[in-house]
Write a protein that holds these residues in place. Structure first.
Motif, short mmCIF file in Angstrom:
data_model
loop_
_atom_site.label_atom_id
_atom_site.label_comp_id
_atom_site.label_asym_id
_atom_site.label_seq_id
_atom_site.Cartn_x
_atom_site.Cartn_y
_atom_site.Cartn_z
N ILE A 152 0.85 -1.19 0.00
CA ILE A 152 0.00 0.00 0.00
C ILE A 152 0.88 1.24 0.00
O ILE A 152 1.97 1.24 0.57
N GLY A 153 0.42 2.27 -0.67
CA GLY A 153 1.16 3.52 -0.71
C GLY A 153 0.83 4.38 0.50
O GLY A 153 -0.33 4.62 0.80
N VAL A 154 1.85 4.80 1.21
CA VAL A 154 1.69 5.67 2.37
C VAL A 154 2.41 6.98 2.07
O VAL A 154 3.58 6.98 1.72
N HIS A 155 1.69 8.06 2.16
CA HIS A 155 2.25 9.37 1.83
C HIS A 155 2.15 10.27 3.06
O HIS A 155 1.06 10.66 3.46
N ILE A 156 3.29 10.55 3.64
CA ILE A 156 3.35 11.37 4.86
C ILE A 156 3.79 12.77 4.48
O ILE A 156 4.73 12.95 3.69
N ASP A 157 3.11 13.76 5.03
CA ASP A 157 3.57 15.13 4.85
C ASP A 157 3.79 15.74 6.23
O ASP A 157 3.52 15.12 7.26
N ILE A 158 4.26 16.95 6.25
CA ILE A 158 4.62 17.59 7.51
C ILE A 158 3.43 17.77 8.44
O ILE A 158 3.57 17.82 9.65
N GLY A 159 2.22 17.82 7.88
CA GLY A 159 1.05 18.08 8.70
C GLY A 159 0.29 16.84 9.13
O GLY A 159 -0.59 16.93 9.97
N SER A 160 0.62 15.68 8.58
CA SER A 160 -0.23 14.54 8.89
C SER A 160 0.49 13.21 8.70
O SER A 160 1.21 13.00 7.73
N PHE A 161 0.24 12.34 9.65
CA PHE A 161 0.69 10.96 9.55
C PHE A 161 -0.53 10.05 9.39
O PHE A 161 -0.46 8.87 9.67
N SER A 162 -1.66 10.60 8.95
CA SER A 162 -2.89 9.81 8.90
C SER A 162 -2.80 8.63 7.94
O SER A 162 -3.37 7.58 8.21
#
Length: 120
Positions: A67-77
């Protein structure tokens, strides 16, 4: 002192999820599992529906491998959704804790069972 092996394994798992860049997203697969459970394992069901649901679940399990997981500075959802999905549908090769144990909480058993002991 080096970190415990479980900590190192968890860190490696998180890094693997973050590095995976697949088209399968955890939220979409979570919705697919919920829809599958509603369509095939609801209160009113029959053998054919359950078998069709298990077949569909096998396909979803295959898709959970990368599965693709895309983390950004505002969210680890995305990461949280990936682990939530894994708790419901483990990736291929990893047994489900509920289904793999042979006992499902609340499932009917054959023969008489003794009541659970009461705490003192």
């Amino acid at each position: 002192m080096p970190p415990p092996a479980a900590t190192c394994a968890a860190e490696a798992d998180v890094l693997r999820l973050v590095a995976a860049d697949d088209d399968h997203h955890a939220r979409a697969l979570q919705r697919a599992v919920r829809r599958l459970m509603t369509d095939h394992a609801d209160v009113v069901r029959d053998e054919a529906s359950l078998v069709a649901g298990l077949t569909a679940l096998d396909e979803i399990e295959t898709r959970t491998a990368d599965i693709g997981v895309h983390i950004d500075i505002g969210s680890f959802s995305d990461l949280a959704h990936a682990y939530d999905l894994r708790s419901a549908v483990p990736p291929p090769g990893q047994p489900s804790s509920a289904l793999g144990s042979g006992s499902v909480p609340g499932a009917a058993t054959t023969g008489p069972t003794a009541p659970a002991p009461r705490p003192p």
